[in-house]
Design a protein around this motif. Structure first.
Motif, PDB file in Angstrom:
ATOM      1  N   ARG A 109      -0.253   8.679   5.582  1.00 44.28           N
ATOM      2  CA  ARG A 109      -0.470   9.588   4.454  1.00 44.28           C
ATOM      3  C   ARG A 109       0.599   9.402   3.444  1.00 44.28           C
ATOM      4  O   ARG A 109       0.483   9.229   1.974  1.00 44.28           O
ATOM      5  CB  ARG A 109      -0.865  10.918   4.751  1.00 44.28           C
ATOM      6  N   THR A 110       1.840   9.451   3.980  1.00 43.43           N
ATOM      7  CA  THR A 110       3.226   9.407   3.028  1.00 43.43           C
ATOM      8  C   THR A 110       3.018   8.070   2.387  1.00 43.43           C
ATOM      9  O   THR A 110       3.583   8.011   1.183  1.00 43.43           O
ATOM     10  CB  THR A 110       4.473   9.570   3.661  1.00 43.43           C
ATOM     11  N   ILE A 111       2.923   7.054   2.945  1.00 38.19           N
ATOM     12  CA  ILE A 111       3.089   5.735   2.388  1.00 38.19           C
ATOM     13  C   ILE A 111       1.875   5.594   1.301  1.00 38.19           C
ATOM     14  O   ILE A 111       2.184   4.954   0.200  1.00 38.19           O
ATOM     15  CB  ILE A 111       2.915   4.280   3.372  1.00 38.19           C
ATOM     16  N   PHE A 128      -8.023   8.244   1.941  1.00 41.11           N
ATOM     17  CA  PHE A 128      -7.506   8.301   3.190  1.00 41.11           C
ATOM     18  C   PHE A 128      -8.024   9.189   4.033  1.00 41.11           C
ATOM     19  O   PHE A 128      -8.458  10.315   3.705  1.00 41.11           O
ATOM     20  CB  PHE A 128      -6.052   8.591   3.110  1.00 41.11           C
ATOM     21  N   GLN A 129      -8.694   8.728   5.299  1.00 40.03           N
ATOM     22  CA  GLN A 129      -9.271   9.605   6.119  1.00 40.03           C
ATOM     23  C   GLN A 129      -8.723   9.338   7.659  1.00 40.03           C
ATOM     24  O   GLN A 129      -8.506   7.993   7.900  1.00 40.03           O
ATOM     25  CB  GLN A 129     -10.918   9.560   6.212  1.00 40.03           C
ATOM     26  N   SER A 130      -8.966  10.282   8.404  1.00 41.96           N
ATOM     27  CA  SER A 130      -8.281  10.120   9.857  1.00 41.96           C
ATOM     28  C   SER A 130      -9.257  10.954  10.899  1.00 41.96           C
ATOM     29  O   SER A 130      -9.368  11.962  10.622  1.00 41.96           O
ATOM     30  CB  SER A 130      -6.851  10.117  10.110  1.00 41.96           C
ATOM     31  N   ILE A 169      -7.888   5.883   9.875  1.00 35.72           N
ATOM     32  CA  ILE A 169      -7.221   5.795  11.286  1.00 35.72           C
ATOM     33  C   ILE A 169      -8.086   6.192  12.169  1.00 35.72           C
ATOM     34  O   ILE A 169      -8.788   7.269  12.083  1.00 35.72           O
ATOM     35  CB  ILE A 169      -5.778   6.504  11.193  1.00 35.72           C
ATOM     36  N   PHE A 170      -8.439   5.592  13.252  1.00 36.09           N
ATOM     37  CA  PHE A 170      -9.145   5.898  14.234  1.00 36.09           C
ATOM     38  C   PHE A 170      -8.727   5.265  15.540  1.00 36.09           C
ATOM     39  O   PHE A 170      -7.825   4.383  15.652  1.00 36.09           O
ATOM     40  CB  PHE A 170     -10.660   5.466  14.094  1.00 36.09           C
ATOM     41  N   GLN A 171      -9.455   5.823  16.818  1.00 38.71           N
ATOM     42  CA  GLN A 171      -9.233   5.298  18.298  1.00 38.71           C
ATOM     43  C   GLN A 171     -10.151   4.254  18.655  1.00 38.71           C
ATOM     44  O   GLN A 171     -11.535   4.577  18.441  1.00 38.71           O
ATOM     45  CB  GLN A 171      -8.779   6.264  19.263  1.00 38.71           C
ATOM     46  N   ILE A 182      -5.713   0.956  12.233  1.00 35.89           N
ATOM     47  CA  ILE A 182      -5.460   1.356  10.735  1.00 35.89           C
ATOM     48  C   ILE A 182      -6.362   0.251  10.088  1.00 35.89           C
ATOM     49  O   ILE A 182      -5.955  -0.849  10.215  1.00 35.89           O
ATOM     50  CB  ILE A 182      -4.009   1.143  10.468  1.00 35.89           C
ATOM     51  N   ARG A 183      -7.250   0.901   9.252  1.00 41.31           N
ATOM     52  CA  ARG A 183      -8.009  -0.143   8.632  1.00 41.31           C
ATOM     53  C   ARG A 183      -8.209  -0.014   6.977  1.00 41.31           C
ATOM     54  O   ARG A 183      -7.927   1.014   6.454  1.00 41.31           O
ATOM     55  CB  ARG A 183      -9.456  -0.002   8.766  1.00 41.31           C
ATOM     56  N   VAL A 184      -7.781  -0.804   6.417  1.00 45.08           N
ATOM     57  CA  VAL A 184      -7.599  -0.993   4.799  1.00 45.08           C
ATOM     58  C   VAL A 184      -8.799  -1.733   4.617  1.00 45.08           C
ATOM     59  O   VAL A 184      -8.989  -2.889   4.470  1.00 45.08           O
ATOM     60  CB  VAL A 184      -6.155  -1.573   4.486  1.00 45.08           C
ATOM     61  N   LYS A 185      -9.797  -1.206   3.750  1.00 46.73           N
ATOM     62  CA  LYS A 185     -10.956  -1.420   3.115  1.00 46.73           C
ATOM     63  C   LYS A 185     -11.088  -1.509   1.689  1.00 46.73           C
ATOM     64  O   LYS A 185     -10.720  -0.480   0.998  1.00 46.73           O
ATOM     65  CB  LYS A 185     -12.103  -0.806   3.736  1.00 46.73           C
TER      66      LYS A 185
END
Length: 244
Positions: A109-111, A128-130, A169-171, A182-185
């Motif tokens: 989140r900070t980045i 952003f979602q987690s 972010i997910f497991q 960590i997914r960047v879409k």
């Protein structure tokens, strides 16, 4: 025959030693030059920030416009220098890891917050979602930051104005273990099927007229893959041309 083979082996060994010395000298030179370039670039960016803080009420719109251009290009050059420096350290085997227990959700989140201003200037929105509220893992904070910043800046570069980028972010279970993903879409140009592997190669770039104006050096994603491997992670690409 034995004497001749021995001489050939010795000649080959001497040639390899000479080549290794040349490579070491090249790496040392690149590290030195990168450091020398990094110092003035850091001074330029910090000076601009100081001007924006101390003189914010006295800056005209035109001055702000040109300050933003200087700052944006300084950050681009600084990113390039950092990539060259890290790449050289990896090749020379002097890259050091410092893994500590880190909340990967808060760090991510900070980045994202740090790059959101850059994205907004292009009218690109980053969300952003987690599924995880907190997740403490062993990682190198600086290395993870370099990875995510490279991925995000690349996504912003190839995403048209008015579009968005999603970070999540997910497991998931992989190789019999719970893994943090960590997914960047993005909603960018996408990568053709025949060039998906190319983007993770050193100096690899998508060869297409439509993106020539945005082409980089081709070391950013190569560096990302190397750094992910150092963190015992895995990176993969899912892409559809024209979709993202």
């Amino acid at each position: 025959d034995v004497t001749e083979n021995t001489q050939k082996r010795k000649a080959a060994e001497e040639k390899n030693e000479e080549l290794n010395r040349a490579i070491e000298m090249k790496d040392e030179m690149l590290i030195l030059v990168s450091h020398e370039m990094k110092t003035p670039l850091s001074i330029i960016t910090s000076s601009i920030q100081t001007v924006e803080i101390l003189c914010k009420n006295d800056l005209t719109d035109i001055v702000r416009k040109y300050l933003n251009k200087i700052k944006q290009n300084s950050y681009r050059q600084l990113k390039l220098v950092n990539n060259i420096l890290d790449n050289t350290r990896l090749d020379s085997g002097i890259f050091r890891m410092n893994k500590v227990g880190t909340d990967i959700v808060q760090l991510t989140r900070t980045i994202i917050d740090s790059i959101s201003v850059f994205a907004e200037r292009k009218d690109v929105n980053i969300t952003f979602q987690s599924t995880l509220k907190h997740s403490v893992i062993q990682t190198d904070v600086d290395v993870y930051e370099r990875i995510l910043l490279n991925l995000l800046s690349n996504a912003v570069k190839f995403t048209p104005e008015g579009k968005s980028i999603e970070v999540s972010i997910f497991q998931m279970v992989a190789k019999g273990k719970q893994q943090v993903c960590i997914r960047v879409k993005d909603n960018g140009i996408g990568i053709p099927n025949d060039q998906k592997e190319l983007i993770f190669e050193r100096f690899g770039r998508v060869t297409r007229n439509a993106v020539r104006h945005s082409e980089g050096t081709g070391i950013g994603l190569y560096l990302v893959k190397m750094l992910v491997s150092l963190l015992d992670g895995e990176i993969k690409l899912e892409s559809k041309e024209g979709v993202g």
